[in-house]
Design a protein around this motif. Structure first.
Motif, PDB file in Angstrom:
ATOM      1  N   GLN A   1     -12.832  17.673   1.828  1.00  0.00           N
ATOM      2  CA  GLN A   1     -11.956  18.076   1.313  1.00  0.00           C
ATOM      3  C   GLN A   1     -10.651  17.270   1.053  1.00  0.00           C
ATOM      4  OE1 GLN A   1     -11.294  21.543   2.043  1.00  0.00           O
ATOM      5  NE2 GLN A   1     -13.598  21.490   2.852  1.00  0.00           N
ATOM      6  N   LEU A   2     -10.028  17.867  -0.091  1.00  0.00           N
ATOM      7  CA  LEU A   2      -9.267  16.507  -0.243  1.00  0.00           C
ATOM      8  C   LEU A   2      -7.528  17.454  -0.011  1.00  0.00           C
ATOM      9  CD1 LEU A   2      -8.678  15.071  -2.355  1.00  0.00           C
ATOM     10  CD2 LEU A   2      -8.295  15.383  -4.292  1.00  0.00           C
ATOM     11  N   GLY A   3      -6.797  16.673   0.018  1.00  0.00           N
ATOM     12  CA  GLY A   3      -5.461  16.691   0.818  1.00  0.00           C
ATOM     13  C   GLY A   3      -5.298  17.601   1.800  1.00  0.00           C
ATOM     14  N   ASN A   4      -3.841  17.707   2.562  1.00  0.00           N
ATOM     15  CA  ASN A   4      -3.836  17.742   4.134  1.00  0.00           C
ATOM     16  C   ASN A   4      -4.050  19.564   4.676  1.00  0.00           C
ATOM     17  OD1 ASN A   4      -1.014  19.357   3.347  1.00  0.00           O
ATOM     18  ND2 ASN A   4      -0.316  17.520   3.115  1.00  0.00           N
ATOM     19  N   HIS A   5      -3.780  19.541   5.168  1.00  0.00           N
ATOM     20  CA  HIS A   5      -3.950  21.205   5.789  1.00  0.00           C
ATOM     21  C   HIS A   5      -3.160  22.252   5.351  1.00  0.00           C
ATOM     22  CE1 HIS A   5      -0.648  20.320   8.498  1.00  0.00           C
ATOM     23  NE2 HIS A   5      -0.320  21.706   8.753  1.00  0.00           N
ATOM     24  N   VAL A   6      -2.029  21.878   4.563  1.00  0.00           N
ATOM     25  CA  VAL A   6      -1.245  22.527   3.902  1.00  0.00           C
ATOM     26  C   VAL A   6      -1.497  23.269   2.474  1.00  0.00           C
ATOM     27  CG1 VAL A   6       1.182  23.525   3.147  1.00  0.00           C
ATOM     28  CG2 VAL A   6       0.753  22.624   5.041  1.00  0.00           C
ATOM     29  N   THR A   7      -2.225  21.957   1.485  1.00  0.00           N
ATOM     30  CA  THR A   7      -2.733  22.628   0.789  1.00  0.00           C
ATOM     31  C   THR A   7      -4.125  21.212   0.342  1.00  0.00           C
ATOM     32  OG1 THR A   7      -2.212  19.993   0.018  1.00  0.00           O
ATOM     33  CG2 THR A   7      -0.396  22.035  -0.302  1.00  0.00           C
ATOM     34  N   THR A   8      -4.914  22.135   0.208  1.00  0.00           N
ATOM     35  CA  THR A   8      -6.331  21.399   0.699  1.00  0.00           C
ATOM     36  C   THR A   8      -7.162  21.688  -1.134  1.00  0.00           C
ATOM     37  OG1 THR A   8      -6.212  21.183   3.253  1.00  0.00           O
ATOM     38  CG2 THR A   8      -8.700  20.952   2.111  1.00  0.00           C
ATOM     39  N   LYS A   9      -7.857  21.600  -0.890  1.00  0.00           N
ATOM     40  CA  LYS A   9      -8.842  21.238  -2.051  1.00  0.00           C
ATOM     41  C   LYS A   9     -10.220  21.334  -1.773  1.00  0.00           C
ATOM     42  CE  LYS A   9      -5.757  20.373  -6.618  1.00  0.00           C
ATOM     43  NZ  LYS A   9      -5.906  19.602  -7.879  1.00  0.00           N
ATOM     44  N   SER A  10     -11.232  22.429  -1.906  1.00  0.00           N
ATOM     45  CA  SER A  10     -12.749  21.637  -1.749  1.00  0.00           C
ATOM     46  C   SER A  10     -13.627  21.112  -3.020  1.00  0.00           C
ATOM     47  CB  SER A  10     -12.745  23.065  -0.982  1.00  0.00           C
ATOM     48  OG  SER A  10     -12.522  23.426   0.358  1.00  0.00           O
TER      49      SER A  10
ATOM     50  N   GLU B   1       0.924  -1.330   0.170  1.00  0.00           N
ATOM     51  CA  GLU B   1      -0.384   0.166  -0.382  1.00  0.00           C
ATOM     52  C   GLU B   1       0.980   1.253  -0.097  1.00  0.00           C
ATOM     53  OE1 GLU B   1      -2.129  -0.050   3.517  1.00  0.00           O
ATOM     54  OE2 GLU B   1      -3.629  -1.900   2.809  1.00  0.00           O
ATOM     55  N   LYS B   2       0.429   1.855  -1.196  1.00  0.00           N
ATOM     56  CA  LYS B   2       1.678   3.343  -0.725  1.00  0.00           C
ATOM     57  C   LYS B   2       0.635   4.536  -0.456  1.00  0.00           C
ATOM     58  CE  LYS B   2       4.353   6.085  -4.204  1.00  0.00           C
ATOM     59  NZ  LYS B   2       5.018   6.387  -5.596  1.00  0.00           N
ATOM     60  N   PHE B   3       0.464   5.547  -0.297  1.00  0.00           N
ATOM     61  CA  PHE B   3       0.024   6.904   0.616  1.00  0.00           C
ATOM     62  C   PHE B   3      -0.279   7.605  -0.346  1.00  0.00           C
ATOM     63  CE2 PHE B   3      -0.087  11.306   2.016  1.00  0.00           C
ATOM     64  CZ  PHE B   3      -1.120  10.730   2.485  1.00  0.00           C
ATOM     65  N   ILE B   4      -1.449   7.269  -1.189  1.00  0.00           N
ATOM     66  CA  ILE B   4      -1.925   9.017  -1.955  1.00  0.00           C
ATOM     67  C   ILE B   4      -1.835  10.250  -1.602  1.00  0.00           C
ATOM     68  CG2 ILE B   4      -2.613   9.374  -4.085  1.00  0.00           C
ATOM     69  CD1 ILE B   4      -0.659   7.022  -4.642  1.00  0.00           C
ATOM     70  N   ASP B   5      -2.572  10.282  -1.172  1.00  0.00           N
ATOM     71  CA  ASP B   5      -3.677  12.125  -0.125  1.00  0.00           C
ATOM     72  C   ASP B   5      -4.995  10.872   0.914  1.00  0.00           C
ATOM     73  OD1 ASP B   5      -3.841  14.585   0.461  1.00  0.00           O
ATOM     74  OD2 ASP B   5      -3.826  15.049  -2.136  1.00  0.00           O
ATOM     75  N   TRP B   6      -4.977  12.644   1.444  1.00  0.00           N
ATOM     76  CA  TRP B   6      -5.442  12.423   2.260  1.00  0.00           C
ATOM     77  C   TRP B   6      -7.171  12.901   1.845  1.00  0.00           C
ATOM     78  CZ3 TRP B   6      -4.951  10.568   7.113  1.00  0.00           C
ATOM     79  CH2 TRP B   6      -3.212  10.179   7.275  1.00  0.00           C
TER      80      TRP B   6
END
Length: 224
Positions: free
Chosen positions: A166-175, A151-156
């Motif tokens: 919300q896609l991404g972490n607290h630094v770069t987030t797309k709503s 398993e390879k982590f891609i994103d949140w």
């Protein structure tokens, strides 16, 4: 098909104008036998015959027949409604054929209960799915190499109660927004200006969620 109304009307108008059957057929260009059958209600004449008689007797039979037809249909409808009303009133009279009527009355009650239970079950099922889905998930990529699964982590990705995502972490987030389609068992996601994407759910548990469409597969793991 017999037309007694037409025959009686022709007979009445002919006599009102003082015409004999012979005089009328001569003016209309039809046979006396045809006129006799029309007046006795044995036949319904053809359209051109009715038109010829109408012109001589100066009466619009077509309009009269249509009006009479509407009146008959209206009377038939009222009769049917009256019969239905009487049937319903009799149905609630439990003094006669009590058990039979109770069985008939119980059918719609049972059907209504089934419908209400189905609606309630579907609503509860959707709420349960929403409850499981809401939260933060890890998007991972599954690699199968040398008989090993990695398993390879891609994103949140975070699904929120208000229907936002919300896609991404607290630094770069797309709503964006998300909706769940119960009939298709799918999730529709729209991230900012990107096209709306619909994923079919193929696996869904408390900890794992697998969604796929024609382009790719998303593997999600619930963040602890």
């Amino acid at each position: 098909m017999k037309q007694p109304y037409l025959g009686k009307k022709v007979l009445k108008l002919r006599k009102a104008k003082g015409l004999t059957q012979t005089e009328l057929v001569e003016k209309c260009g039809i046979t006396i036998r045809t006129l006799q059958r029309i007046e006795s209600g044995e036949v319904t004449p053809r359209a051109y015959t009715i038109k010829a008689i109408s012109e001589v007797l100066d009466f619009d039979f077509f309009d009269s027949l249509n009006t009479n037809k509407l009146v008959r249909e209206s009377n038939n409808m009222l009769y049917r409604l009256e019969q239905v009303y009487k049937y319903i009133i009799d149905l609630f009279n439990l003094k006669i054929n009590t058990m039979r009527k109770l069985k008939i009355l119980s059918i719609p009650v049972i059907l209504i209960c089934i419908v209400l239970m189905t609606v309630s079950y579907n609503a509860n099922a959707q709420r349960r799915i929403h409850k499981k889905l809401i939260g933060t998930w890890q998007v991972v990529k599954i690699d199968n190499t040398e008989n090993q699964t990695q398993e390879k982590f891609i994103d949140w990705i975070s699904f929120e109660k208000e229907g936002t995502v919300q896609l991404g972490n607290h630094v770069t987030t797309k709503s964006g927004t998300w909706t769940y389609n119960e009939s298709k068992s799918s999730i529709v996601i729209k991230i900012e200006k990107n096209p709306m994407t619909e994923f079919n759910i193929t696996e869904f548990s408390k900890k794992n969620l697998t969604m796929e469409n024609k382009e790719n597969i998303m593997y999600l793991e619930k963040n602890k």
